[in-house]
Design an enzyme around this catalytic site. Structure first.
Site, mmCIF file in Angstrom:
data_model
loop_
_atom_site.group_PDB
_atom_site.id
_atom_site.type_symbol
_atom_site.label_atom_id
_atom_site.label_comp_id
_atom_site.label_asym_id
_atom_site.label_seq_id
_atom_site.Cartn_x
_atom_site.Cartn_y
_atom_site.Cartn_z
ATOM 1 N N HIS A 208 7.139 59.771 41.949
ATOM 2 C CA HIS A 208 6.650 60.661 40.901
ATOM 3 C C HIS A 208 6.461 59.775 39.756
ATOM 4 C CE1 HIS A 208 5.909 63.970 38.044
ATOM 5 N NE2 HIS A 208 5.503 64.674 39.285
ATOM 6 N N PHE A 209 5.462 58.800 39.558
ATOM 7 C CA PHE A 209 4.474 58.218 40.505
ATOM 8 C C PHE A 209 4.660 56.858 40.664
ATOM 9 C CE2 PHE A 209 2.610 62.098 38.423
ATOM 10 C CZ PHE A 209 2.382 63.116 39.527
#
Length: 157
Positions: free
Chosen positions: A54-55
């Site tokens: 993420h991410f």
């Protein structure tokens, strides 16, 4: 009646909350005013596992973990404010309302979680809170949330 402002270091937090790595999201609570308000601190680091996905390449703290950090701060506040330390305290989300995300939280940030009790009383089981997470004075997230307090008994030693 005077209210004494208290705090909680990580050792005390672990005596109140059942959460552990990787889901303990409060490093310390710097202000606790009974069970009415508190300010917690989360030092956000790249070592946290949610940043792997993420991410990739652009690590952003998931909004749900920001709300969870606010809820854990509220849990510590209740533990200290209601003197339920070293117990089998569990606090369950009942709902989350008016949740808004306003700013990214990234590794290197110091996130402050400000929580206040909107409803609930000493010895009660249902509480409603308002939480605001800030970074460098900017609002990152805010929400109202309700929780059920389940105090099942003393921890065994």
């Amino acid at each position: 009646m005077t209210t004494e402002t208290k705090s909680a270091d990580i050792q005390l937090i672990q005596r109140i909350l059942p959460h552990r790595y990787p889901f303990l999201l409060v490093d310390k609570v710097v202000e606790i005013d009974g069970y009415s308000s508190a300010v917690g601190i989360k030092n956000v680091t790249m070592n946290e596992p949610h940043f792997q996905g993420h991410f990739p390449g652009t690590p952003i703290m998931p909004g749900v973990t920001i709300v969870e950090a606010m809820a854990q701060t509220a849990g510590v506040m209740l533990g200290v404010g209601m003197d339920i330390i070293d117990s089998e305290l569990l606090i369950y989300f009942m709902n989350i309302d008016n949740c808004k995300f306003r700013r990214k939280v990234v590794p290197g940030d110091v996130m402050k979680m400000h929580v206040e009790t909107l409803r609930g009383k000493m010895g009660g089981k249902i509480f409603k809170f308002r939480g605001t997470a800030t970074v460098e004075g900017e609002v990152a997230a805010q929400a109202e949330f309700s929780a059920y307090v389940d105090l099942t008994g003393e921890k065994s030693t």
